[in-house]
Design an enzyme around this catalytic site. Structure first.
Site, PDB file in Angstrom:
ATOM      1  N   HIS A   1       0.848  -1.038  -0.095  1.00  0.00           N
ATOM      2  CA  HIS A   1      -0.020   0.173   0.006  1.00  0.00           C
ATOM      3  C   HIS A   1       0.777   1.061  -0.007  1.00  0.00           C
ATOM      4  CE1 HIS A   1      -3.554  -2.210   0.757  1.00  0.00           C
ATOM      5  NE2 HIS A   1      -2.793  -2.955   1.428  1.00  0.00           N
TER       6      HIS A   1
ATOM      7  N   GLY B   1       8.919 -21.535  10.645  1.00  0.00           N
ATOM      8  CA  GLY B   1       7.453 -21.293  11.069  1.00  0.00           C
ATOM      9  C   GLY B   1       7.268 -19.961  11.631  1.00  0.00           C
TER      10      GLY B   1
END
Length: 209
Positions: free
Chosen positions: A116, A143
């Site tokens: 953005h 992870g």
């Protein structure tokens, strides 16, 4: 047929307005298919693999994505041979996510191609953009790692658990932290250590048959 300006802008990495993408090019079908995958009984691996093959734009012959899995479009994701993703991974694929061969992905890893504008007055007009992500061969991503727009992770590298990868990762390195930085190179010491461990494993396996 009228050109889908917003969709083409999105894939080109330029500013676009998502609500104006033509329905036939939208993300709904990918999200619905991901939902079906996530509702499939976990023991039905063949069905899960078949649905993921339909969900992603390109797959190898051998792969597994452990549900639940989340996508934006799904069809902008390409995976190579011998790919494995553990549970709860997220592929925000407003632009391409291209993953090579022999890649392992830990649980809750996020691949975010969406971005953005930093200027708030432009951002509130809901204009956005997407930059592609590339994961090269033989990469291991721990992870809860986050891969941000425009990043390339070089071959043979390791992204540590919880890392936030904001820039390209060099080949044959281990990175970690927020923002991720190079911790060290993968070298001959690693090779000798793990070749010895593998030899011991196979010796012990043979003794226990």
């Amino acid at each position: 047929m009228k050109k889908d300006f917003e969709y083409e802008q999105m894939l080109a990495g330029a500013l676009y307005f998502a609500p104006n993408i033509f329905p036939e090019n939208g993300s709904l079908e990918g999200k619905k298919l991901a939902q079906k995958i996530n509702n499939e009984p976990i023991e039905n691996t063949d069905k899960i693999i078949a649905m993921v093959r339909k969900l992603f734009g390109k797959t190898g012959r051998s792969f597994y994505v452990n549900p639940p899995v989340y996508v934006d479009y799904g069809r902008h994701v390409e995976i190579g041979e011998n790919f494995y993703a553990n549970m709860d991974c997220m592929f925000v694929d407003v632009n391409k996510i291209v993953i090579g061969d022999n890649v392992m992905v830990g649980p809750r890893v996020g691949f975010y191609t969406a971005g953005h504008p930093t200027d708030p007055e432009i951002r509130i007009k809901e204009l956005e953009f997407g930059s592609p992500i590339t994961i090269e061969d033989n990469v291991w991503i721990g992870g809860n790692a986050t891969i941000l727009p425009g990043v390339t992770v070089g071959k043979n590298s390791i992204v540590g658990a919880g890392a936030v990868v904001t820039k390209d990762v060099p080949e044959n390195t281990i990175v970690g932290g927020n923002p991720a930085r190079v911790i060290r190179e993968i070298n001959d010491v690693d090779k000798k250590k793990w070749e010895a461990e593998m030899k011991t494993y196979y010796e012990n396996l043979a003794k226990n048959k």
